[in-house]
Design a protein around this motif. Structure first.
Motif, PDB file in Angstrom:
ATOM      1  N   VAL A 360       0.840  -1.204   0.000  1.00 38.09           N
ATOM      2  CA  VAL A 360       0.000   0.000   0.000  1.00 38.09           C
ATOM      3  C   VAL A 360       0.872   1.251   0.000  1.00 38.09           C
ATOM      4  N   ASP A 361       0.343   2.344  -0.506  1.00 35.69           N
ATOM      5  CA  ASP A 361       1.066   3.622  -0.527  1.00 35.69           C
ATOM      6  C   ASP A 361       1.106   4.261   0.863  1.00 35.69           C
ATOM      7  N   VAL A 362       1.755   3.571   1.773  1.00 32.45           N
ATOM      8  CA  VAL A 362       2.035   4.079   3.130  1.00 32.45           C
ATOM      9  C   VAL A 362       3.451   3.620   3.472  1.00 32.45           C
ATOM     10  N   THR A 363       4.366   4.569   3.679  1.00 29.04           N
ATOM     11  CA  THR A 363       5.764   4.224   3.937  1.00 29.04           C
ATOM     12  C   THR A 363       6.260   4.966   5.161  1.00 29.04           C
ATOM     13  N   GLY A 364       6.772   4.233   6.136  1.00 27.50           N
ATOM     14  CA  GLY A 364       7.221   4.842   7.380  1.00 27.50           C
ATOM     15  C   GLY A 364       8.685   5.227   7.373  1.00 27.50           C
ATOM     16  N   TRP A 365       9.061   5.969   8.399  1.00 30.36           N
ATOM     17  CA  TRP A 365      10.455   6.299   8.630  1.00 30.36           C
ATOM     18  C   TRP A 365      11.237   5.029   8.965  1.00 30.36           C
ATOM     19  N   LEU A 366      12.543   5.163   8.976  1.00 32.02           N
ATOM     20  CA  LEU A 366      13.434   4.110   9.451  1.00 32.02           C
ATOM     21  C   LEU A 366      13.262   3.946  10.965  1.00 32.02           C
ATOM     22  N   GLY A 367      13.327   2.707  11.445  1.00 34.03           N
ATOM     23  CA  GLY A 367      13.330   2.522  12.884  1.00 34.03           C
ATOM     24  C   GLY A 367      12.135   1.798  13.460  1.00 34.03           C
ATOM     25  N   GLY A 368      11.542   0.862  12.706  1.00 39.78           N
ATOM     26  CA  GLY A 368      10.427   0.069  13.220  1.00 39.78           C
ATOM     27  C   GLY A 368       9.057   0.546  12.801  1.00 39.78           C
ATOM     28  N   TYR A 369       8.987   1.690  12.144  1.00 40.24           N
ATOM     29  CA  TYR A 369       7.685   2.242  11.749  1.00 40.24           C
ATOM     30  C   TYR A 369       6.985   1.400  10.687  1.00 40.24           C
ATOM     31  N   ASN A 370       7.759   0.834   9.768  1.00 44.81           N
ATOM     32  CA  ASN A 370       7.137   0.039   8.712  1.00 44.81           C
ATOM     33  C   ASN A 370       6.615  -1.291   9.236  1.00 44.81           C
ATOM     34  N   PHE A 371       7.285  -1.852  10.238  1.00 40.61           N
ATOM     35  CA  PHE A 371       6.731  -3.045  10.876  1.00 40.61           C
ATOM     36  C   PHE A 371       5.430  -2.700  11.597  1.00 40.61           C
ATOM     37  N   GLN A 372       5.380  -1.553  12.264  1.00 42.19           N
ATOM     38  CA  GLN A 372       4.139  -1.204  12.959  1.00 42.19           C
ATOM     39  C   GLN A 372       2.994  -1.020  11.970  1.00 42.19           C
ATOM     40  N   TRP A 373       3.287  -0.476  10.791  1.00 37.97           N
ATOM     41  CA  TRP A 373       2.248  -0.372   9.764  1.00 37.97           C
ATOM     42  C   TRP A 373       1.820  -1.771   9.297  1.00 37.97           C
ATOM     43  N   ALA A 374       2.778  -2.686   9.168  1.00 32.61           N
ATOM     44  CA  ALA A 374       2.431  -4.064   8.779  1.00 32.61           C
ATOM     45  C   ALA A 374       1.490  -4.683   9.802  1.00 32.61           C
ATOM     46  N   TRP A 375       1.839  -4.540  11.094  1.00 30.43           N
ATOM     47  CA  TRP A 375       0.974  -5.121  12.134  1.00 30.43           C
ATOM     48  C   TRP A 375      -0.420  -4.462  12.114  1.00 30.43           C
ATOM     49  N   ALA A 376      -0.434  -3.137  12.074  1.00 21.71           N
ATOM     50  CA  ALA A 376      -1.698  -2.399  12.177  1.00 21.71           C
ATOM     51  C   ALA A 376      -2.603  -2.634  10.971  1.00 21.71           C
ATOM     52  N   SER A 377      -2.038  -2.604   9.773  1.00 21.47           N
ATOM     53  CA  SER A 377      -2.858  -2.825   8.575  1.00 21.47           C
ATOM     54  C   SER A 377      -3.296  -4.284   8.500  1.00 21.47           C
ATOM     55  N   GLY A 378      -2.417  -5.195   8.950  1.00 21.16           N
ATOM     56  CA  GLY A 378      -2.788  -6.613   8.977  1.00 21.16           C
ATOM     57  C   GLY A 378      -3.940  -6.878   9.933  1.00 21.16           C
ATOM     58  N   VAL A 379      -3.909  -6.249  11.090  1.00 19.16           N
ATOM     59  CA  VAL A 379      -5.007  -6.388  12.052  1.00 19.16           C
ATOM     60  C   VAL A 379      -6.300  -5.791  11.497  1.00 19.16           C
ATOM     61  N   ALA A 380      -6.194  -4.622  10.856  1.00 15.16           N
ATOM     62  CA  ALA A 380      -7.382  -3.975  10.306  1.00 15.16           C
ATOM     63  C   ALA A 380      -8.089  -4.881   9.313  1.00 15.16           C
ATOM     64  N   ALA A 381      -7.315  -5.513   8.424  1.00 14.76           N
ATOM     65  CA  ALA A 381      -7.916  -6.425   7.451  1.00 14.76           C
ATOM     66  C   ALA A 381      -8.354  -7.727   8.119  1.00 14.76           C
ATOM     67  N   GLY A 382      -7.516  -8.266   9.008  1.00 16.92           N
ATOM     68  CA  GLY A 382      -7.845  -9.527   9.665  1.00 16.92           C
ATOM     69  C   GLY A 382      -9.130  -9.458  10.479  1.00 16.92           C
ATOM     70  N   ASP A 383      -9.381  -8.294  11.091  1.00 11.10           N
ATOM     71  CA  ASP A 383     -10.601  -8.119  11.871  1.00 11.10           C
ATOM     72  C   ASP A 383     -11.819  -7.887  11.005  1.00 11.10           C
ATOM     73  N   ALA A 384     -11.584  -7.614   9.711  1.00 11.23           N
ATOM     74  CA  ALA A 384     -12.706  -7.350   8.797  1.00 11.23           C
ATOM     75  C   ALA A 384     -13.054  -8.558   7.935  1.00 11.23           C
ATOM     76  N   LEU A 385     -12.145  -9.490   7.813  1.00 12.00           N
ATOM     77  CA  LEU A 385     -12.384 -10.657   6.928  1.00 12.00           C
ATOM     78  C   LEU A 385     -13.534 -11.517   7.443  1.00 12.00           C
TER      79      LEU A 385
END
Length: 385
Positions: A360-385
Motif C-alpha cells: 500500500v502507498d504508506v511508507t514509514g520512517w526508518l526505525g520500526g515504523y514500517n513493521f508497525q504499519w504491517a501489524w496495524a494494517s494486517g489487524v485492520a484487514a484480519g478483523d474485517a475478513l
C-alpha cells in the motif's frame, strides 16, 4: 479447497492478518513464494528485528493521503504489539529514538506469528509461486483454491534478492486499482561530479543533521565508496527527488558565530584542528581543505569564517541517484489509498479484495515504523475478513 480468505504473502503483514482472521474462526490460507515465511523479518535489525517504534504517529509516514494510516495505527498500537511479544516471553530492549529490538533473534518474531496462526488453524503454504488470480461468481481463484476474500500482502520490490517483486501492483492493476508510482525508499544515495571526491572518506561516519526538502533528521551519516548512507541519509532519501540537493549540518551543536568566537579565543588554531574536536580526522581534513581556509584562523577575515561556518552548517550535495531497490529497505508508493477503506483495507470497488503492508502507498520512517504499519494494517484487514 475453499477457504474464507486467501492471503498472498507470508511476511509481517500477511501473517498478522492471517492470525487475526484465523482466531476469529475464519478458514485462512497463506501462500508464500519463498521456502520459509517472514524472510524480510529475519534480516531486519541486523537479525534482531526492529519490530516497532514507541514514537509511532501518522506524521511519520509518507503517503499521497497523509491521513489514511491514522485509523489502523490508532486501533493497533506499539503497546498492543509489545503485549503480544511479552505474552510469548520474548525479551526486548529499546535503542535510540524509541526503536524496539529483540534481545535474541528475529526468528522469535516469526515463530511468534506462526504460533498465533496455528492458534487459528491457519494453513501456511510455502514455495507457492502465484502467477494468476481469477475472480468469478464472487470467488477469487488461486490455482485449485478459492475464497470470497483475497488479501494482497506481497510487499514491494525492495530487496529483490529476497524474492521481492512488483507483483502486488500488477495484481492491483488487473483489478482496476490505481497505483502510485513506486520508487526505492530508505536507500543510500550515490554521488558524482565534484562530490565524488567524498567517496575517499568511505567508512567514515558522523552525527549530523541531514535535510531534503522540508524534512530533517539528526542521526549518523556514513560515507561509502558510492556516496552517502547511514540512518540520517536513509531517512531523507524518502523525501529526496532526483536533481534535488541534500543538505548536511556537520556541526549541529555549534551555535551561530562559533568560528568568530574561536578566532578570538584561539587565534593561532587552524580550522582543521578546530573541526577535529567534533569530527573524525579524515572528515575534518577534507572539509578544511574544501573550504580553503589554510593557516591560523586569527589571520582569516571574519567574512571568510562566516562563509566557512555557513557551509559547514549547510553543506550541499546533489546526489546523482540512489542504490535502487537492491539496497532499499522499503518501497515508496504502491496501491493507492484512495482505492481502499482506511478502516478495513478493503478495495472500495472490488468487494472481498484487500491490500495491506508495504504493498500500500504508506511508507514509514526508518526505525520500526514500517513493521508497525504491517501489524496495524494486517489487524485492520484480519478483523474485517
Amino acid at each position: 479447497m475453499e477457504y474464507d480468505a486467501i492471503i498472498l504473502g507470508g511476511g509481517a503483514a500477511g501473517l498478522m492478518c492471517a492470525a487475526r482472521a484465523g482466531q476469529r474462526g475464519r478458514r485462512v490460507l497463506v501462500l508464500e513464494k519463498a521456502a520459509e515465511p517472514g524472510r524480510k523479518i529475519l534480516i531486519s535489525g541486523g537479525g534482531r528485528c526492529n519490530f516497532t517504534n514507541l514514537g509511532t504517529a501518522p506524521d511519520r509516514y509518507l503517503s499521497a493521503n497523509p491521513h489514511f494510516a491514522k485509523s489502523a495505527l490508532a486501533r493497533y498500537t506499539p503497546r498492543d504489539f509489545l503485549d503480544l511479544v511479552e505474552a510469548h516471553g520474548i525479551a526486548w530492549h529499546e535503542k535510540t529514538l524509541g526503536q524496539l529490538f529483540c534481545d535474541g533473534s528475529a526468528r522469535q518474531i516469526v515463530a511468534m506469528l506462526l504460533a498465533e496462526c496455528a492458534k487459528g488453524a491457519v494453513e501456511v503454504r510455502c514455495g507457492a509461486d502465484v502467477t494468476e488470480v481469477g475472480h468469478t461468481d464472487g470467488l477469487f481463484q488461486v490455482g485449485a483454491d478459492s475464497a470470497p476474500s483475497l488479501v494482497i500482502a506481497t510487499g514491494g520490490p525492495s530487496i529483490p534478492r529476497m524474492g521481492a517483486t512488483g507483483f502486488a501492483y500488477d495484481l492491483a492493476r488487473r483489478f482496476g486499482l490505481k497505483v502510485v508510482e513506486p520508487r526505492p525508499a530508505l536507500v543510500p544515495l550515490t554521488l558524482g561530479g565534484d562530490d565524488v571526491l567524498f567517496r575517499e572518506l568511505s567508512g567514515v561516519s558522523a552525527e549530523v543533521i541531514a535535510s531534503a526538502g522540508k524534512a530533517s533528521f539528526r542521526e549518523a551519516a556514513l560515507f561509502t565508496h558510492r556516496g552517502l548512507s547511514g540512518p540520517a541519509i536513509l531517512q531523507v532519501s524518502s523525501y529526496w527527488r532526483p536533481g534535488d540537493p541534500v543538505r548536511i549540518d556537520f556541526l549541529p551543536d555549534r551555535a551561530t558565530g562559533w568560528l568568530i568566537e574561536a578566532k578570538r579565543q584561539s587565534p593561532r588554531a587552524g580550522l582543521r584542528a578546530m573541526l577535529r574536536e567534533a569530527l573524525p580526522e579524515r572528515l575534518a581534513a577534507t572539509l578544511a581543505e574544501r573550504l580553503g581556509c589554510e593557516g591560523d584562523i586569527g589571520n582569516l577575515p571574519d567574512a571568510a569564517l562566516r562563509t566557512a561556518e555557513a557551509r559547514l552548517a549547510g553543506w550541499t550535495f546533489v546526489p546523482n541517484g540512489s542504490e535502487g531497490y537492491a539496497k532499499a529497505e522499503v518501497t515508496l508508493g504502491g496501491i493507492a489509498t484512495a482505492e481502499l477503506s482506511s478502516r478495513t483495507m478493503e478495495a472500495r470497488r472490488v468487494p472481498g479484495l484487500y491490500a495491506i503492508g508495504e504493498a500500500v502507498d504508506v511508507t514509514g520512517w526508518l526505525g520500526g515504523y514500517n513493521f508497525q504499519w504491517a501489524w496495524a494494517s494486517g489487524v485492520a484487514a484480519g478483523d474485517a475478513l
